[in-house]
Design an enzyme around this catalytic site. Structure first.
Site, PDB file in Angstrom:
ATOM      1  N   GLU A   1       0.831  -1.206   0.000  1.00 47.37           N
ATOM      2  CA  GLU A   1       0.000   0.000   0.000  1.00 47.37           C
ATOM      3  C   GLU A   1       0.867   1.258   0.000  1.00 47.37           C
ATOM      4  OE1 GLU A   1      -3.333  -0.059   2.720  1.00 47.37           O
ATOM      5  OE2 GLU A   1      -3.481  -2.225   2.575  1.00 47.37           O
TER       6      GLU A   1
ATOM      7  N   GLU B   1      -4.017  -9.712   2.966  1.00 44.72           N
ATOM      8  CA  GLU B   1      -4.367  -9.610   4.391  1.00 44.72           C
ATOM      9  C   GLU B   1      -5.844  -9.911   4.533  1.00 44.72           C
ATOM     10  OE1 GLU B   1      -3.632  -5.771   6.128  1.00 44.72           O
ATOM     11  OE2 GLU B   1      -1.465  -5.912   5.907  1.00 44.72           O
TER      12      GLU B   1
END
Ligand SMILES: *[C@@H]1O[C@H](CO)[C@@H](O)[C@H](O)[C@H]1NC(C)=O
Ligand SMILES: *[C@@H]1O[C@H](CO)[C@@H](O)[C@H](O)[C@H]1NC(C)=O
Ligand SMILES: *[C@@H]1O[C@H](CO)[C@@H](O)[C@H](O)[C@H]1NC(C)=O
Ligand SMILES: *[C@@H]1O[C@H](CO)[C@@H](O)[C@H](O)[C@H]1NC(C)=O
Ligand SMILES: *[C@@H]1O[C@H](CO)[C@@H](O)[C@H](O)[C@H]1NC(C)=O
Ligand SMILES: *[C@@H]1O[C@H](CO)[C@@H](O)[C@H](O)[C@H]1NC(C)=O
Length: 406
Positions: free
Chosen positions: A194, A304
């Protein structure tokens, strides 16, 4: 539905509104991360200016990286893995950050710690995913696996935070680790996690230099070239990101997305259903569409997925942190995801209380199946055993496309 009929249908894929709350939360977290990195740099300047200049000069001259001063790989741990009947290898993958692997907190991780973690992790999953290269962590993991005589697949991440010094440090460490341990257990390389979407540009420009698509693409190409030069072009390279898929996809060997029903504000009871739909719409559908136009099929992966257990008052709409909630979601999700053939990394192995300080967010610290000391929370782990990882297994399974009329 087959790939072609999906890609040719008129379906438009809307990003669920929930992603933005996830994003703004990540933004807040990463602002604090930015501050922490800033503090690190001040510390580094005071403590290690000369070291950094020397290192930079060496990079410029394409010279050898200076000897690593990280933790020792010596260990005294008992390397026999005790068979624990509560542990079943049911998770496709698990996200793992060794305790004490934050450079700005002093790199206190030891080889013994990592060996003790691996003794448990090996019994829970065939694969782990690491978040960075700092503090010798990948080295300790691979050396620990050698010590235990086990094989597990490992995704290594070269951390991208927009600072070229941080990147270069992690990049150098990555190649040093592969030189020392080879590529046998490396199932993928993530260039950043990210790295691109933390904050609105105006805030980002204050705290960190925002990484762009172009920058990530050139970094991925560079890593890919390095792997090809080492005869390892089969190892997939990607970033872990959540927007600009259309621009990133041609340059990635897989899509990795952090998928969080919790931040989507869904209840634990509905979280598994939420996830099947989200994964299909946001991750799988775009790769199917891309395959239709390019002829190249790339896998979609959940990098995740998990549920926090504390504090119970820090809710996101219907999503309540708690051990019973984690139990419920895990019960609904893990074995069913395995059955569907969704590749995922459970977030995460142990609690990480350091994030309270780093991210100013208590809730971010308690996503572990285990507490920070390695005690299993009051949970019954899922029971759908799978085989240990075997060398050369770089495959990502893909589920059948969701029938969205469900
Ligand atoms: C990046 O890190 C280096 C070394 O710590 C520091 O000197 C530099 O100011 C940082 N750059 C930015 C843009 O934060
Ligand atoms: C090492 O651990 C195994 C499994 O728990 C145990 O059987 C063995 O006695 C231990 N060895 C030593 C030297 O403590
Ligand atoms: C999840 O979806 C399935 C299939 O659509 C449905 O049968 C089930 O009741 C849903 N679960 C919940 C808790 O809503
Ligand atoms: C949750 O409770 C703790 C004390 O138990 C308190 O410090 C914290 O501010 C509360 N958080 C919210 C979001 O209410
Ligand atoms: C941490 O959170 C508290 C309460 O939300 C806030 O008052 C404080 O300014 C935050 N600190 C940082 C560094 O963001
Ligand atoms: C553990 O969870 C069960 C419910 O699954 C509950 O009955 C029990 O009281 C819990 N034990 C502790 C020590 O919290």
């Amino acid at each position: 539905m087959d790939t072609a009929s999906i890609a040719s249908s008129n379906q438009t894929v809307e990003k669920p509104a929930t992603r933005s709350s996830n994003l703004s939360k990540k933004c807040k977290l990463w602002l604090v991360w930015g501050i922490a990195i800033g503090l690190l740099f001040v510390g580094s300047l005071i403590g290690g200016l000369i070291y950094y200049y020397t290192q930079q000069a060496n990079h410029a001259a394409n010279a050898q990286v200076p000897p690593d001063n990280g933790p020792s790989t010596d260990y005294t741990s008992n390397t026999t893995i005790p068979d624990n009947p509560n542990y079943v290898r049911s998770f496709w993958g698990i996200d793992y950050t060794p305790r004490g692997a934050q450079m700005d907190l002093g790199c206190s991780v030891t080889q013994n710690d990592v060996i003790e973690d691996l003794k448990i992790l090996y019994q829970l999953t065939p694969r782990i995913r690491l978040y960075g290269m700092d503090c010798n962590q990948a080295n300790l993991v691979l050396n620990g696996m050698n010590a235990l005589g086990i094989d597990m697949g490992v995704i290594m991440t070269i951390w991208v935070d927009g600072n070229s010094t941080t990147y270069q440090r992690q990049y150098d460490e990555f190649w040093k680790t592969t030189q020392q341990f080879g590529y046998d257990r490396l199932i993928g390389v993530s260039v950043g996690n990210e790295g691109k979407y933390f904050c609105p540009a105006v805030l980002t420009s204050i705290f960190r230099k925002q990484t762009t698509v172009d920058d990530l693409v050139s970094k991925m190409e560079d890593v890919r070239k390095g792997l090809a030069d080492a005869g390892q072009s089969h190892i997939p390279v990607y970033t872990t990101d959540i927007n600009d898929l259309d621009q990133l996809l041609p340059h990635m060997d897989a899509i990795l997305d952090n998928v969080h029903p919790f931040f989507g504000g869904t209840t634990a009871e509905l979280a598994a259903n939420w996830t099947w739909k989200y994964f299909y719409e946001v991750d799988q559908y775009p790769v199917l569409k891309f395959a239709k136009t390019s002829g190249v099929q790339k896998p979609a992966v959940i990098s995740e997925i998990g549920w926090p257990t504390y504090p119970v008052n820090e809710t996101v709409k219907g999503a309540i942190p708690g051990i019973p909630q984690l139990q419920r979601f895990m019960d609904d999700y893990v074995c069913e995801a395995n059955k569907r053939g969704i590749p995922y990394f459970w977030f995460e192995f142990k609690d990480e209380p350091w994030k309270q300080w780093m991210f100013n967010e208590t809730r971010e610290s308690y996503w572990g199946l285990f507490d920070e000391n390695g005690n299993l929370k009051n949970l019954t782990l899922p029971n759908c055993p799978m085989a240990p990882w075997t060398k050369g297994d770089l495959t990502f399974p893909q589920p059948a496309p969701l029938n969205t009329t469900n």
